[in-house]
Design a protein around this motif. Structure first.
Motif, short mmCIF file in Angstrom:
data_model
loop_
_atom_site.label_atom_id
_atom_site.label_comp_id
_atom_site.label_asym_id
_atom_site.label_seq_id
_atom_site.Cartn_x
_atom_site.Cartn_y
_atom_site.Cartn_z
N TRP A 38 0.86 -1.18 0.00
CA TRP A 38 0.00 0.00 0.00
C TRP A 38 0.90 1.23 0.00
O TRP A 38 1.62 1.47 0.96
N VAL A 77 -1.86 -5.27 1.12
CA VAL A 77 -3.30 -5.47 0.98
C VAL A 77 -3.53 -6.30 -0.27
O VAL A 77 -2.65 -6.42 -1.12
N HIS A 131 -2.54 -0.34 -5.75
CA HIS A 131 -2.40 0.43 -4.51
C HIS A 131 -1.10 1.23 -4.45
O HIS A 131 -0.66 1.60 -3.38
N LEU A 178 -3.92 4.32 -6.66
CA LEU A 178 -4.72 4.14 -5.45
C LEU A 178 -6.05 4.87 -5.62
O LEU A 178 -6.09 6.07 -5.85
#
Length: 185
Positions: free
Chosen positions: A125, A132, A157, A162
């Motif tokens: 992330w 994630v 991400h 994102l």
């Protein structure tokens, strides 16, 4: 002042077959726009550098040139870091695929590319250690010496994608299309 590395190549955004001036396949191009997280971080770095450079000028006016030089050097280093942050990403050309990271740039000629595909896997992330579940565009080389998988080219991400899944899909499809077209040559 135009900053060509901030915008994606317009040829990837249009569906018509109009050739752009200077549109040559041997030029390196990024098939997507930098994301808001990347641009926002670079903007904050440039804001910080303006304060540091202003402090360097103020220190110079007080008569301490050594401290002013250090302050200006730090400010210029922050500007260089912001520009490098904006250049990060995946670039393609007829010569190969280039992954630009903050400190390292790795170019893989199309002859060495075995496959470029999108996989569902744990991804970092925003480049932090926390992972994630997401999608990643991965590159598999024909002759990997160490047998380990290369880090993902793009993820859902990272700082470019994102919160922008359609942009990730378009970018991944474009890079996969470049790989298919140039690997077959």
């Amino acid at each position: 002042m135009p900053l060509p590395f901030l915008t994606a190549d317009r040829a990837f955004d249009t569906d018509d077959d109009v050739a752009l001036p200077g549109d040559a396949p041997e030029h390196w191009r990024r098939p997507y726009r930098p994301g808001p997280w990347r641009v926002g971080a670079a903007a904050l770095m440039l804001l910080l550098s303006s304060f540091v450079l202003l402090a360097g000028v103020a220190i110079m006016l007080t008569g301490d040139p050594a401290s002013a030089a250090v302050c200006c050097a730090v400010g210029l280093a922050v500007v260089a870091g912001a520009l490098r942050l904006l250049r990060m990403g995946v670039w393609v050309s007829s010569r190969g695929l280039r992954q630009v990271r903050f400190f390292v740039t790795r170019t893989t000629p199309w002859a060495q590319v075995a496959a470029v595909r999108t996989l569902q896997q744990p991804v970092r992330w925003l480049g932090l250690p926390r992972t994630v579940q997401g999608q990643a565009l991965v590159l598999r080389r024909r002759r990997d010496r160490d047998g380990q998988d290369a880090p993902p080219l793009l993820t859902t991400h990272n700082a470019d994608f994102l919160g922008r899944p359609p942009a990730f899909d378009r970018a991944a499809d474009t890079v996969e299309a470049w790989a298919e077209e140039h690997r077959s040559r």
